[in-house]
Enzyme design. Structure first.
Site, short mmCIF file in Angstrom:
data_model
loop_
_atom_site.label_atom_id
_atom_site.label_comp_id
_atom_site.label_asym_id
_atom_site.label_seq_id
_atom_site.Cartn_x
_atom_site.Cartn_y
_atom_site.Cartn_z
N GLY A 1 0.83 -1.20 0.00
CA GLY A 1 0.00 0.00 0.00
C GLY A 1 0.86 1.25 0.00
O GLY A 1 1.80 1.36 0.78
N ALA A 2 0.53 2.18 -0.89
CA ALA A 2 1.34 3.39 -1.05
C ALA A 2 0.58 4.65 -0.66
O ALA A 2 0.84 5.73 -1.16
CB ALA A 2 1.83 3.50 -2.49
N GLY B 1 1.41 3.63 4.41
CA GLY B 1 2.47 2.84 3.80
C GLY B 1 3.71 3.66 3.51
O GLY B 1 4.83 3.26 3.83
N PHE C 1 -14.14 21.20 12.50
CA PHE C 1 -14.60 19.97 11.86
C PHE C 1 -15.57 19.26 12.79
O PHE C 1 -15.53 19.45 14.00
CB PHE C 1 -13.40 19.06 11.53
CG PHE C 1 -13.25 18.78 10.06
CD1 PHE C 1 -12.74 19.74 9.21
CD2 PHE C 1 -13.63 17.55 9.52
CE1 PHE C 1 -12.60 19.48 7.85
CE2 PHE C 1 -13.49 17.28 8.17
CZ PHE C 1 -12.98 18.25 7.32
N ASP D 1 -8.35 -5.45 0.02
CA ASP D 1 -7.48 -6.60 -0.25
C ASP D 1 -6.72 -7.06 0.99
O ASP D 1 -6.53 -8.25 1.20
CB ASP D 1 -6.47 -6.25 -1.36
CG ASP D 1 -7.16 -5.82 -2.64
OD1 ASP D 1 -8.34 -6.16 -2.84
OD2 ASP D 1 -6.51 -5.15 -3.46
N GLN E 1 -18.35 3.87 8.17
CA GLN E 1 -18.89 5.23 8.23
C GLN E 1 -19.52 5.65 6.90
O GLN E 1 -18.92 5.47 5.85
CB GLN E 1 -17.77 6.20 8.57
CG GLN E 1 -18.20 7.65 8.61
CD GLN E 1 -17.10 8.53 9.17
OE1 GLN E 1 -16.18 8.89 8.45
NE2 GLN E 1 -17.19 8.85 10.44
N HIS F 1 -20.56 8.91 4.94
CA HIS F 1 -20.29 10.34 4.95
C HIS F 1 -21.54 11.07 4.49
O HIS F 1 -22.12 10.70 3.47
CB HIS F 1 -19.11 10.63 4.01
CG HIS F 1 -18.50 11.98 4.22
ND1 HIS F 1 -19.18 13.14 3.95
CD2 HIS F 1 -17.28 12.34 4.70
CE1 HIS F 1 -18.38 14.18 4.24
NE2 HIS F 1 -17.23 13.72 4.70
N LEU G 1 -16.76 12.27 -2.74
CA LEU G 1 -16.71 13.07 -1.52
C LEU G 1 -16.78 14.57 -1.79
O LEU G 1 -16.05 15.11 -2.61
CB LEU G 1 -15.41 12.75 -0.77
CG LEU G 1 -15.13 13.54 0.50
CD1 LEU G 1 -16.13 13.20 1.58
CD2 LEU G 1 -13.72 13.24 0.99
N GLU H 1 -16.21 17.58 4.38
CA GLU H 1 -16.81 18.19 5.56
C GLU H 1 -16.27 19.60 5.77
O GLU H 1 -16.85 20.39 6.51
CB GLU H 1 -16.47 17.29 6.76
CG GLU H 1 -17.20 17.61 8.02
CD GLU H 1 -16.95 16.54 9.08
OE1 GLU H 1 -16.86 15.34 8.73
OE2 GLU H 1 -16.84 16.91 10.25
N ARG I 1 -20.19 12.52 11.89
CA ARG I 1 -20.78 12.06 10.63
C ARG I 1 -21.90 11.04 10.82
O ARG I 1 -22.86 11.04 10.06
CB ARG I 1 -19.69 11.46 9.75
CG ARG I 1 -18.75 12.53 9.26
CD ARG I 1 -17.56 11.94 8.55
NE ARG I 1 -16.65 13.00 8.13
CZ ARG I 1 -15.42 12.79 7.68
NH1 ARG I 1 -14.95 11.55 7.60
NH2 ARG I 1 -14.67 13.79 7.32
N HIS J 1 -18.03 5.45 3.25
CA HIS J 1 -16.84 6.29 3.22
C HIS J 1 -15.63 5.69 3.91
O HIS J 1 -14.57 5.57 3.32
CB HIS J 1 -17.19 7.63 3.86
CG HIS J 1 -16.07 8.63 3.87
ND1 HIS J 1 -15.47 9.06 2.70
CD2 HIS J 1 -15.45 9.28 4.89
CE1 HIS J 1 -14.51 9.94 3.02
NE2 HIS J 1 -14.47 10.08 4.32
N GLU K 1 -6.12 2.88 7.37
CA GLU K 1 -7.54 2.50 7.36
C GLU K 1 -7.75 0.99 7.41
O GLU K 1 -8.75 0.51 7.94
CB GLU K 1 -8.23 3.09 6.13
CG GLU K 1 -9.75 2.95 6.16
CD GLU K 1 -10.43 3.71 5.03
OE1 GLU K 1 -9.77 4.53 4.36
OE2 GLU K 1 -11.63 3.50 4.83
N ARG L 1 -15.51 7.36 13.28
CA ARG L 1 -14.31 8.20 13.22
C ARG L 1 -14.69 9.67 13.08
O ARG L 1 -15.65 10.00 12.39
CB ARG L 1 -13.46 7.79 12.01
CG ARG L 1 -12.27 8.69 11.77
CD ARG L 1 -11.41 8.21 10.63
NE ARG L 1 -12.01 8.34 9.32
CZ ARG L 1 -12.13 9.48 8.64
NH1 ARG L 1 -11.71 10.62 9.17
NH2 ARG L 1 -12.68 9.48 7.44
N SER M 1 -8.39 10.66 10.31
CA SER M 1 -7.89 9.55 9.49
C SER M 1 -6.51 9.83 8.91
O SER M 1 -5.63 8.96 8.94
CB SER M 1 -8.86 9.23 8.36
OG SER M 1 -9.08 10.37 7.58
N LEU M 2 -6.30 11.03 8.37
CA LEU M 2 -4.97 11.34 7.85
C LEU M 2 -3.95 11.31 8.99
O LEU M 2 -2.83 10.81 8.82
CB LEU M 2 -4.97 12.72 7.17
CG LEU M 2 -5.75 12.84 5.86
CD1 LEU M 2 -5.74 14.28 5.35
CD2 LEU M 2 -5.17 11.91 4.79
#
Lengths: 235, 577
Positions: free
Chosen positions: B18-19, B23, B123, B217, B236, B238, B248, B251, B282, B348, B379, B390, B395-396
């Site tokens: 995962g990039a 990752g 937020f 995956d 979740q 959104h 998206l 928010e 949310r 989402h 995630e 969440r 998340s970031l």
């Protein structure tokens, strides 16, 4: 919303099977509000599973689905078919080797990025918190950071087609993005790298890159500022 | 294909699948230590879906108003509906500021305050303006910046590779097998440590904000390997998905002051969350929206409501929310400066995922037994930081912070451990998957099966759930799994075989969707994003616990022995906004 019949001509190429790319025509029924990506999905899922193309985010931010539609480089996901009518001609981006169908080899494109040292270079000690950067300083680079590396610009650039060594608009825009970042100390290095016949001077302000950019970045303008900086720096 | 073919056999200290943000952040940490780090990704790294995140990254910098780590911690606990593990949240908020400053030092072009510091916006569910942002393209600039740093530190990239099996034996990770999408062919990656950072599983739904690549995956690989998944029923929705497309609209629009209104032009959130209004979390806003739609107050009685930005004015919209403006214009021909934008809830974020401890080590049971050398972050993981729901911008921060933590622990592990021997016949599982799709005689196609799964998941496993609908869904999944056995693909070529990849992804979707439904059926309560019309109350007495799920002998086995880590000062309370 209504269903309409459209005719889609796609340039196909299956390595090991086709000697050279060939056109194939599909007649499909789709919603009139469909995007180019919706059409490709419809063909791939309902008509011909062997069709290959790239896509991911569907919201014009990942840069996977740049391709040529009726002669224009676009992102398939954000481009409605009504922009082109009921006859579509879809081809891979020009100037890159075709891997299969609409999928091209972008490794050379990403390799060029590396040549301009595409990362913030800081020679001073890092501050405890953030660097102070005024909104005006940020404004200098703001738009250039929108670049999604979709390669639509490079594929539209006549200076790039005959010369695979030319850095091309995307890598040069990235050089601009760092040279004009108030936090960066690597400008001298980068300006030397782009001060080359395959650097900024290969850009002939043709404006194709700007017209092709799905993010509407004023690439040619930024490249001109970069040229000016190269000149100033060498005086 | 023989293992001895050197070209297809890679020996690398740390292999990261995962990039996205998690990752790349982990890979950077490992590479900076001098060890070899390889990132395996289905897409070119800058195509990863972290780039789709728009609104911001949470950290209590207190740049625009007072804030504290305690406030960030409490908001996250309450947002999670008390299902999150509080030791994880404590580590998270303690590292969050460092993560943001580090990003800034790497060159992230954060939007600035007038005095040149990182700007922050409000937020949902956060009690202070805590979202550090770059216009509404925050995920994009974080992703590109990390990619640049990875290039600088010589991270190896295997772009357009699909991982097909994990090589595990005796609770020790040994590497994995992946399919080279571009050229075709299987590759063995022999590694000291492996990180699974494959993102979310939202593509099981028809209406989703997720990218085509988000087919879960990583969770499916873990399930295949006989390991459990955690809290998969928590997904979740959104509230501001672009109508019909599901993509998206951040928010951040509401953070900047946008309204959500129904057919009567009422800001209906006053009925559901009078104090926080549109900036409630949310799960609360999506339920309110779906209730309005279900009760006939959608626009024109239809299945959408409006996001109204008009009062923000042209300048603020174009300066702060340019991407949202463009998306509405390009996809719906709606000019958000002049017209309200049609929106609906969209699948989402996956709160559930691969269970792991605070060191990001994958665990195999409720007691926390570790699989040595196997890590997970972002995630796809379930630490559990987000519990049942969440908060936006966490998340970031989660992906980057626990990506770094994963990198630190993987580096340590690699220094202390050699390469564990590969299992016998390492290619067999992966080869079997390919062979079945290529040489089978069945007439089923993957596309209609996926369509039926997604449409039914959206109908039955959405904002509101109930037993009858979920039992029907389970039967649909069983039938589709049966049909999948007869799937073959049209394309038998080696190069960029999208047909093959989509069929492999569908197997994953069908596999973990069963876990989602089984978990949701078993959990007879409503908590966070999991709302059951037939059990509308939270039930801490019975259900303040995590769900673990295994596939054993073809059946999903559930276990609720894993409790929630709760500190004395943050006991569960009624959740009101």
């Amino acid at each position: 919303m209504a269903m309409i019949d459209i005719r889609v001509k796609i340039l196909r190429y299956q390595p090991g099977q086709d000697a050279k790319p060939r056109w194939q025509v599909f007649a499909v029924k789709v919603e009139d509000e469909s995007t180019i990506l919706d059409v490709l999905n419809e063909i791939h899922w309902q008509h011909d599973g062997t069709l290959a193309y790239r896509r991911s985010c569907r919201s014009s931010i990942c840069g996977s689905c740049a391709m040529k539609v009726n002669g224009r480089n676009v992102l398939a996901c954000e481009t409605p078919i009504h922009r082109f009518g009921t006859k579509l001609k879809i081809e891979p981006l020009s100037g890159f080797e075709i891997i299969k169908d609409l999928v091209v080899d972008l490794d050379p494109f990403f390799e060029k990025l590396k040549r301009i040292k595409p990362y913030l270079i800081v020679d001073r000690p890092m501050p405890d918190k953030e660097f102070v950067q005024s909104p005006q300083q940020l404004e200098q680079i703001g738009e250039s950071t929108l670049c999604i590396l979709c390669a639509a610009c490079s594929a539209a650039c006549p200076s790039s087609w005959p010369n695979s060594d030319y850095l091309g608009p995307a890598a040069l825009l990235k050089a601009y993005r760092f040279v004009f970042d108030s936090r960066d100390d690597g400008a001298d290095d980068r300006l030397e790298i782009v001060n080359d016949k395959n650097g900024v001077w290969r850009c002939h302000t043709i404006f194709n890159c700007m017209e092709a950019c799905p993010k509407k970045i004023k690439i040619t303008e930024y490249l001109s500022r970069l040229k000016l900086k190269v000149v100033e720096n060498s005086l | 294909m023989k293992i001895e073919e050197a070209r297809n056999h890679h020996t690398i200290d740390a292999v990261i699948v995962g990039a996205g943000l998690a990752g790349l952040r982990a890979a950077l940490e490992v590479a900076k230590s001098g060890l070899s780090a390889a990132v395996i990704s289905k897409v070119y790294p800058t195509r990863s879906h972290s780039g789709g995140a728009q609104g911001g990254i949470a950290a209590a910098l207190a740049n625009v108003s007072e804030d504290s780590l305690e406030a960030h911690m409490f908001d996250t606990i309450k947002g999670s509906d008390y299902l999150a593990d509080q030791d994880i949240i404590e580590r998270f908020v303690n590292e969050a500021l460092k993560t943001v400053y580090e990003f800034e030092h790497m060159g992230v072009p954060f939007s600035r305050t007038a005095d040149g510091r990182i700007n922050q916006r409000p937020f949902g569910g956060h009690s202070a303006p805590r979202a550090c942002f770059a216009q509404d393209i925050t995920g994009h600039v974080l992703l590109h910046t990390l990619y640049e740093q990875c290039l600088r530190h010589n991270v190896l990239f295997f772009n357009e590779f699909q991982v097909l099996s994990l090589l595990l034996q005796d609770d020790v990770s040994r590497g994995l097998v992946a399919w080279d999408i571009r050229a075709g062919g299987l590759h063995i990656f022999h590694a000291r440590a492996v990180l699974l950072a494959t993102g979310g599983y939202g593509r099981a739904w028809k209406v989703t904000s997720n990218a085509h690549a988000n087919t879960g995956d990583g969770v499916a690989l873990v399930l295949d390997a006989g390991l459990p998944l955690e809290d998969m029923e928590f997904v979740q929705f959104h509230p501001t998905g672009l109508y019909k497309h599901g993509i998206l609209l951040s928010e951040a629009a509401r953070g900047e002051g946008a309204y959500i209104v129904n057919d009567k032009n009422e800001r209906f959130m006053k009925t559901y969350a009078a104090a926080k209004m549109e900036l409630a979390p949310r799960d609360v806003v999506s339920r309110a929206e779906q209730t309005e739609i279900n009760e006939g107050r959608g626009i024109g009685g239809r299945d959408y409501v409006y996001l109204d930005l008009r009062h923000l004015g042209q300048q603020k919209i174009l300066e702060r929310l340019p991407q949202i403006y463009d998306l509405a214009l390009n996809y719906l021909k709606v000019d958000a400066i002049k017209e309200p934008v049609p929106i609906q809830p969209t699948a989402h974020y996956s709160m559930g995922g691969i269970p792991a401890n605070v060191r990001t080590e994958v665990i195999k049971d409720g007691k926390g037994t570790v699989i040595r050398g196997l890590y997970t972050a972002g995630e796809t993981s379930c630490l559990s930081l987000h519990g049942a729901n969440r908060l936006g911008t966490n998340s970031l921060q989660d992906a980057a912070t626990f990506g770094r933590i994963a990198g630190i622990h993987m580096t340590e592990f690699c220094r202390e451990n050699g390469f564990a021997e590969l299992p016998a016949k390492p290619l067999d599982v992966a080869q079997g998957k390919i062979d079945r799709l290529w040489s089978g005689q069945g007439k089923e196609r993957h596309a209609p099966i996926r369509e039926m799964l997604q449409v039914n998941m959206t109908q039955t496993m959405g904002v509101f759930r109930n037993q009858d609908e979920m039992l029907k869904m389970l039967a649909v999944i069983k039938e589709l799994q049966e049909r999948y056995r007869r799937v073959t693909v049209d394309d038998r070529g080696a190069a960029f075989n999208l047909d093959l990849i989509e069929a492999l992804e569908l197997e994953n979707l069908l596999s973990f969707s069963e876990v989602i439904v089984e978990g949701a059926l078993a959990r007879k309560e409503s908590r966070g994003a999991h709302f059951r019309s037939d059990f509308p109350k939270r039930n801490d007495g019975e259900w303040l616990r995590h769900t673990l799920a295994w596939r054993r002998n073809g059946k999903i086995v559930l276990d609720f022995s894993k409790g929630v880590v709760i500190y004395p000062q943050y006991q569960p309370q009624e959740r009101k906004y």
